[in-house]
Design an enzyme around this catalytic site. Structure first.
Site: not given
Ligand SMILES: *Cc1c(COP(=O)(O)O)cnc(C)c1O
Length: 523
Positions: A299, A305
């Site tokens: 993110k 990922r």
């Molecule tokens: C995106 C997210 C996740 C999960 O991530 P993935 O890689 O989609 O499994 C977990 N916790 C929070 C707070 C998130 O925003």
């Protein structure tokens, strides 16, 4: 003498003939297969140099050595379309980003081929001397990126993504049906924080553990810590989760810690969305107050990922008689990841984590994170100037939540029209929404746009596009009535509306295409 000569000549001739045959065979291999193995992905072409190695000639060689565009044109067509979509649209989904060329190169490297179950130095497979070094490097850099003392913190870089990382934390720390409290999904929490509805336990977290949500104040949109403190006293959770997927304000980790301590609970912070901002030192860090911290790496952190779990080491507390009580999180979490939940680590992703964490310590990365926040604040102010209501009336981070209730368009319609003009975002519930099925807002984020080089003046333009799109959605809705299916039908059939959408879309795409995406060279 003559006999000797002739036999020598014969042997010599045979040698030359053999050599020629080998060479011919090699040439034939190259011509037959048409593939040279030294492919330069950076420039999308084959490299020809003296150490060229030749494709083996066996039945599978044709499949093995073709580029994806030759091996599978049907699939490659779809990949090209997706790439074109990414380049021509404005990516405003708050959880997405465009990762760097070096991360993409790690992800498509030979590291992908290796099995390495276990931890560095204690593997269930041979041949891991370099993999061990890569994983140790990723661990060290992950600690460095967040300024953590290796005597007090350790980390596990093996989780496949954020959700498996969180499930490993619960598995390591709780008995089955152990109790957790996390921010409710409609209030901005994540599914993995225990979401369930009256009819159904949605997340596996709520199937295998008992969860009680806490909420935001429906008027202000800020987390209601007092209510959390009250309910925690009753529910007595073993873990309190501080983490959000849709919340535009900094978290009060100190307050979370106090509530956890009042109830003998662990404080587990899930900084998935904001870990880039934390690494850059722009918002309060969860590490000061937490026992365990998890993050995704794709993110704001802008890596592959994947997921990482950080856990405390050393002394947890001192008993009344002076004996030290030590943390035992390291073995519990490591064992929950493997063999508890996962098998072989994704070594290509672990290498990509290593290189991401290196980037995260650079001045360029800090500047990038600052620009993300500046862009989000600009976006927020621009929309407010045009009369849009922003939940909590602002943002401290990389995203914001537009409350469309007073504007009179649902989140689903807003998301749909923006998608039609090549702006990607999410519909999202806003504080006080009655139904999670019909959310009243949209979540907008700036990490991906900022990676493409957009700055405040460009965000002005983006605000203009969003406003034009949402105004158009009002016109469509006036024709279609309340139902989303009718709204979509008008978008597909009304010639006047279609022309307006097409012209706006073209404007957005022309604007968007000016900004480069890293890793353009790699499909
Ligand atoms: C995106 C997210 C996740 C999960 O991530 P993935 O890689 O989609 O499994 C977990 N916790 C929070 C707070 C998130 O925003």
């Amino acid at each position: 003498m003559a006999g000797n000569w002739s036999s020598l000549n014969r042997r010599g001739l045979q040698l030359v003939e053999n050599l020629l045959r080998v060479r011919k065979r090699r040439m034939k291999n190259i011509i037959d297969e048409g593939h040279v193995l030294n492919y330069d992905p950076l420039h999308g072409r084959n490299i020809h140099h003296s150490t060229t190695c030749y494709a083996p000639k066996h039945s599978m060689a044709g499949i093995l050595h073709k580029n994806v565009w030759d091996a599978d044109p049907e699939l490659f067509e779809l990949m090209k379309k997706e790439k074109n979509r990414q380049e021509s649209g404005l990516e405003m989904i708050a959880s997405e980003n465009f990762t760097s060329l070096s991360v993409l190169q790690c992800l498509s490297s030979c590291l992908h081929n290796k099995y390495s179950e276990g931890m560095p130095g204690q593997r269930y497979y041979g041949g891991n001397e370099y993999i061990d070094e890569i994983e140790l490097l990723a661990q060290k850099r992950a600690l460095d990126a967040f300024n953590l003392d290796p005597a007090k913190w350790g980390c596990n870089v093996q989780p496949y993504s954020g959700s498996p990382a969180n499930f490993a934390v619960y598995t390591g720390l709780l008995e089955p049906h152990g109790r957790i409290m996390g921010l409710d999904l409609p209030d901005g929490g994540h599914l993995t924080h225990g979401f369930f509805t009256a009819n159904k336990k949605i997340s596996a977290t709520s199937i295998f553990f008992e969860s009680m949500p806490y909420k935001v104040n429906p008027e202000t949109g800020f987390i209601d810590y007092d209510e959390l403190a009250k309910n925690a006293k009753l529910f007595k959770p073993k873990i309190i989760i501080a983490g959000v997927s849709c919340y535009s304000r900094c978290l009060n980790y100190k307050r979370f810690r106090e509530i956890a301590d009042e109830n003998g609970a662990y404080l587990f912070s899930d900084m998935a969305h904001v870990s880039g901002l934390v690494a850059a030192g722009l918002i309060p860090s969860p590490f000061e107050f937490s026992d365990v911290v998890s993050t995704t790496t794709h993110k704001t952190l802008r890596g592959p990922r994947a997921g990482v779990i950080f856990f405390r080491k050393g002394v947890r507390s001192i008993a009344k008689d002076g004996t030290k009580i030590m943390y035992d999180l390291e073995s519990r979490i490591n064992q929950a990841v493997f063999p508890g939940l996962q098998g072989g680590p994704h070594n290509h992703a672990i290498a990509a984590i290593a290189t991401t964490m290196k980037q995260a310590t650079t001045p360029e990365f800090v500047a990038y994170q600052k620009q993300i926040v500046a862009n989000a604040k600009k976006l927020c102010a621009g929309l407010q100037e045009r009369g849009y209501k922003i939940s909590t009336d602002g943002t401290d981070v990389h995203m914001l939540l537009v409350d469309l209730r007073s504007f009179g368009i649902t989140g689903s319609k807003a998301e749909k029209i923006l998608e039609d003009i090549s702006i990607a975002c999410n519909k999202n519930t806003v504080p006080g929404d009655k139904s999670a099925l019909n959310p009243s807002g949209i979540r907008l984020g700036t990490p991906a746009l900022t990676t493409r080089g957009l700055v405040e003046k460009d965000i002005d333009k983006v605000v203009d596009f969003i406003d034009k799109g949402l105004q158009l959605s009002k016109k469509v809705s006036a024709i279609s009535g309340p139902k989303l299916v009718d709204f979509k039908r008008v978008l597909n059939t009304d010639e006047n509306i279609k022309a307006q959408v097409a012209s706006l879309r073209e404007e957005v795409e022309t604007f968007s295409k000016q900004f480069q995406i890293p890793g353009h060279e790699i499909y």
